[in-house]
Design a protein around this motif. Structure first.
Motif, PDB file in Angstrom:
ATOM      1  N   ALA A 151       0.831  -1.207   0.000  1.00 56.34           N
ATOM      2  CA  ALA A 151       0.000   0.000   0.000  1.00 56.34           C
ATOM      3  C   ALA A 151       0.862   1.252   0.000  1.00 56.34           C
ATOM      4  CB  ALA A 151      -0.938  -0.013   1.210  1.00 56.34           C
ATOM      5  N   VAL A 152       1.917   1.255   0.827  1.00 56.39           N
ATOM      6  CA  VAL A 152       2.790   2.427   0.904  1.00 56.39           C
ATOM      7  C   VAL A 152       3.535   2.631  -0.405  1.00 56.39           C
ATOM      8  CG1 VAL A 152       4.767   3.430   2.103  1.00 56.39           C
ATOM      9  CG2 VAL A 152       3.010   2.244   3.400  1.00 56.39           C
ATOM     10  N   GLY A 153       3.893   1.530  -1.088  1.00 53.92           N
ATOM     11  CA  GLY A 153       4.640   1.642  -2.328  1.00 53.92           C
ATOM     12  C   GLY A 153       3.845   2.268  -3.461  1.00 53.92           C
ATOM     13  N   ARG A 154       2.555   2.502  -3.282  1.00 50.30           N
ATOM     14  CA  ARG A 154       1.732   3.062  -4.351  1.00 50.30           C
ATOM     15  C   ARG A 154       1.453   4.550  -4.181  1.00 50.30           C
ATOM     16  NH1 ARG A 154      -2.794  -1.734  -5.241  1.00 50.30           N
ATOM     17  NH2 ARG A 154      -1.309  -3.471  -5.219  1.00 50.30           N
ATOM     18  N   ILE A 155       1.951   5.162  -3.114  1.00 49.46           N
ATOM     19  CA  ILE A 155       1.673   6.582  -2.902  1.00 49.46           C
ATOM     20  C   ILE A 155       2.951   7.378  -3.085  1.00 49.46           C
ATOM     21  CG2 ILE A 155      -0.178   5.997  -1.282  1.00 49.46           C
ATOM     22  CD1 ILE A 155       1.611   6.905   0.993  1.00 49.46           C
ATOM     23  N   ALA A 194      -3.981   2.032   0.795  1.00 48.96           N
ATOM     24  CA  ALA A 194      -3.191   2.990   0.017  1.00 48.96           C
ATOM     25  C   ALA A 194      -3.950   4.300  -0.166  1.00 48.96           C
ATOM     26  CB  ALA A 194      -2.850   2.375  -1.343  1.00 48.96           C
ATOM     27  N   GLU A 195      -5.255   4.232  -0.440  1.00 42.92           N
ATOM     28  CA  GLU A 195      -6.047   5.451  -0.604  1.00 42.92           C
ATOM     29  C   GLU A 195      -6.080   6.253   0.698  1.00 42.92           C
ATOM     30  OE1 GLU A 195      -7.137   6.659  -3.247  1.00 42.92           O
ATOM     31  OE2 GLU A 195      -7.397   5.077  -4.725  1.00 42.92           O
ATOM     32  N   LEU A 196      -6.273   5.596   1.820  1.00 37.45           N
ATOM     33  CA  LEU A 196      -6.345   6.300   3.102  1.00 37.45           C
ATOM     34  C   LEU A 196      -4.983   6.892   3.474  1.00 37.45           C
ATOM     35  CD1 LEU A 196      -8.628   3.856   5.132  1.00 37.45           C
ATOM     36  CD2 LEU A 196      -9.251   6.049   4.132  1.00 37.45           C
ATOM     37  N   ASP A 220      -2.627   7.788   1.337  1.00 43.42           N
ATOM     38  CA  ASP A 220      -2.390   8.894   0.418  1.00 43.42           C
ATOM     39  C   ASP A 220      -3.186  10.127   0.835  1.00 43.42           C
ATOM     40  OD1 ASP A 220      -1.256   9.889  -2.129  1.00 43.42           O
ATOM     41  OD2 ASP A 220      -3.353   9.964  -2.735  1.00 43.42           O
ATOM     42  N   ASN A 221      -4.403   9.919   1.280  1.00 43.39           N
ATOM     43  CA  ASN A 221      -5.230  11.034   1.738  1.00 43.39           C
ATOM     44  C   ASN A 221      -4.625  11.683   2.987  1.00 43.39           C
ATOM     45  OD1 ASN A 221      -7.940  12.445   1.384  1.00 43.39           O
ATOM     46  ND2 ASN A 221      -8.091  11.784   3.503  1.00 43.39           N
ATOM     47  N   ALA A 222      -4.138  10.857   3.931  1.00 42.43           N
ATOM     48  CA  ALA A 222      -3.532  11.396   5.147  1.00 42.43           C
ATOM     49  C   ALA A 222      -2.245  12.155   4.830  1.00 42.43           C
ATOM     50  CB  ALA A 222      -3.251  10.263   6.132  1.00 42.43           C
ATOM     51  N   ALA A 223      -1.448  11.647   3.885  1.00 46.08           N
ATOM     52  CA  ALA A 223      -0.198  12.328   3.546  1.00 46.08           C
ATOM     53  C   ALA A 223      -0.453  13.638   2.803  1.00 46.08           C
ATOM     54  CB  ALA A 223       0.672  11.402   2.699  1.00 46.08           C
ATOM     55  N   ASN A 224      -1.476  13.665   1.968  1.00 46.28           N
ATOM     56  CA  ASN A 224      -1.761  14.872   1.193  1.00 46.28           C
ATOM     57  C   ASN A 224      -2.320  15.995   2.053  1.00 46.28           C
ATOM     58  OD1 ASN A 224      -0.894  13.722  -1.195  1.00 46.28           O
ATOM     59  ND2 ASN A 224      -2.923  12.934  -1.729  1.00 46.28           N
ATOM     60  N   VAL A 229     -12.633   3.965  -1.533  1.00 47.31           N
ATOM     61  CA  VAL A 229     -12.598   3.313  -0.216  1.00 47.31           C
ATOM     62  C   VAL A 229     -13.991   2.815   0.167  1.00 47.31           C
ATOM     63  CG1 VAL A 229     -12.223   3.721   2.244  1.00 47.31           C
ATOM     64  CG2 VAL A 229     -10.586   4.595   0.587  1.00 47.31           C
ATOM     65  N   GLY A 230     -15.009   3.644  -0.077  1.00 50.68           N
ATOM     66  CA  GLY A 230     -16.371   3.222   0.246  1.00 50.68           C
ATOM     67  C   GLY A 230     -16.796   1.995  -0.531  1.00 50.68           C
TER      68      GLY A 230
END
Length: 435
Positions: free
Chosen positions: A272-276, A305-307, A309-313, A375-376
């Motif tokens: 997951a981390v490798g995709r952001i 990965a989506e969550l 990426d959202n937290a990092a952005n 995510v939903g």
């Protein structure tokens, strides 16, 4: 008698003439007075008769106003004809009053008939309005929503129109038919567009997976002088794969990769981390050795990965995003915390609604912020729970609960494995993808 002798003749003549004149005057005056008295007596008699007649007319008029007219009006309202009502209520009225009463009765009868017609028309209009209102409520509250669901499930417009519970009103029927046909046309265009987009994205996904395989084969084949460049290309291709998978899932497609064996939670996190883009700011703390079943591994990896990426952005570029993984009775609990600004209540409610999976309409998505919608959909597909809360680090925390049915192994009854912290290096995905 006192006149001189010579003047007695003409004096006597003058006196006699005077007396004759007086007598004539008296007789004439007496006659005129008697005549005047007789005339006055006749006038008095006529006046008395007129007064009596006037009193009689007044009494008849009072009877007409106070008794006859109300009685006629009541009889006419009760349904009696005008002539019959006048005959019953006229009594000894004179011809003029009877004519007035007849005219009033005719007008009353006409007014009562008009009022009855108006009342009947009002009741009929009220019934028609209530019927139309009930039909419209049934049409908008039950019929049209059911028809919309059928059209979205792929039913043709003709079949939907044949099964439609049509309203009786021609205007409502025409509006309902136009609505169904336009919606069917729109759904066909939407389905065609989504199908074309899904097919195009599947080709892009296949190309991205092929590029990843080539890059990893090149990493194994070439030396260290090319490894940094190849890793950067690998990371960019992984981000491209995340974007294409995101769009494919929104278009009703599937993920680009599938796993034929369970994937341990540490590899899930690394993948997951490798995709952001901001992978170097993610710090992971994994305290479980559980594995996710192969059929759900890609979905859970994409969701995390989506969550992340959202937290990092939405956190400062110098702050870290911490991911904690723990194993509990209810399943695997993954907590993602950032140090950004706390979300407002309205934004928190919007995020909760987005990750709940209840909103599936692409028109409700805001611009390019599609991650929470993905995510939903993934959470609804795999039964994963996602909830938001304030973070202890000052930002926002996301709690992900992976249910036990997605785990490939039972919980170990012994002591939990020691937690490991890793991050900061280029993450390496777990097993190689299968076709």
């Amino acid at each position: 008698a006192a006149a001189p002798e010579a003047a007695r003749g003409w004096t006597a003549t003058l006196a006699v003439t005077a007396w004759v004149c007086v007598a004539v005057t008296v007789v004439l005056a007496s006659h005129l007075v008697g005549r005047a008295r007789r005339t006055a007596a006749g006038r008095r008699t006529e006046t008395g008769a007129l007064k009596a007649r006037l009193a009689q007319e007044n009494a008849a008029l009072v009877h007409l106003v106070n008794v006859a007219l109300p009685a006629v009006a009541q009889q006419v309202r009760d349904g009696t004809g005008a002539d019959e009502a006048v005959a019953n209520a006229a009594g000894g009225s004179g011809p003029h009053l009877r004519q007035v009463l007849q005219s009033c009765a005719g007008l009353m009868e006409d007014a009562v008939r008009r009022a009855a017609d108006a009342e009947a028309g009002h009741r009929e209009a009220l019934r028609e309005t209530r019927r139309n209102t009930a039909e419209l409520e049934h049409l908008t509250g039950s019929t049209l929503p059911a028809t919309v669901l059928k059209l979205r499930e792929g039913t043709s417009a003709e079949i939907a129109l044949a099964e439609l519970d049509w309203p009786r009103g021609p205007q409502a029927r025409a509006c309902a038919e136009l609505f169904v046909r336009e919606l069917a046309h729109s759904e066909r265009r939407t389905a065609a567009a989504e199908s074309a987009a899904a097919k195009s994205l599947s080709r892009v996904q296949a190309k991205a997976v092929s590029m990843l395989a080539d890059l990893r084969e090149m990493q194994d084949r070439h030396g260290e002088e090319f490894l940094g460049d190849l890793l950067r290309l690998d990371h960019s291709t992984s981000q491209l794969g995340l974007i294409t998978d995101r769009l494919a899932l929104l278009m009703g497609g599937r993920s680009s990769r599938a796993w034929n064996r369970p994937i341990v939670m540490e590899s899930i996190l690394r993948g997951a981390v490798g995709r952001i883009a901001a992978y170097q700011r993610v710090r992971m703390h994994c305290a479980t050795g559980a594995a996710i079943s192969g059929y759900a591994a890609e979905g859970v990896m994409h969701l995390l990965a989506e969550l992340m990426d959202n937290a990092a952005n939405f956190s400062p570029p110098i702050d870290e995003v911490h991911v904690y993984v723990e194993e509990r009775t209810a399943g695997i609990v993954v907590t993602i915390e950032d140090s950004g600004l706390k979300m407002a209540d309205a934004a928190m409610r919007h995020a909760e609604e987005a990750v709940s999976g209840r909103t599936t309409d692409l028109a409700s998505l805001q611009g390019t912020r599609l991650g929470l919608a993905v995510v939903g959909r993934l959470a609804a597909k795999y039964g994963v729970g996602v909830s938001y809360r304030p973070s202890s680090r000052g930002g926002t925390g996301v709690v992900v609960l992976v249910p036990p049915q997605l785990l490939a192994q039972q919980r170990d009854t012994g002591p939990a494995p020691a937690g490991r912290t890793f991050g900061g290096a280029v993450p390496v995905p777990g097993p190689a993808p299968t076709a």
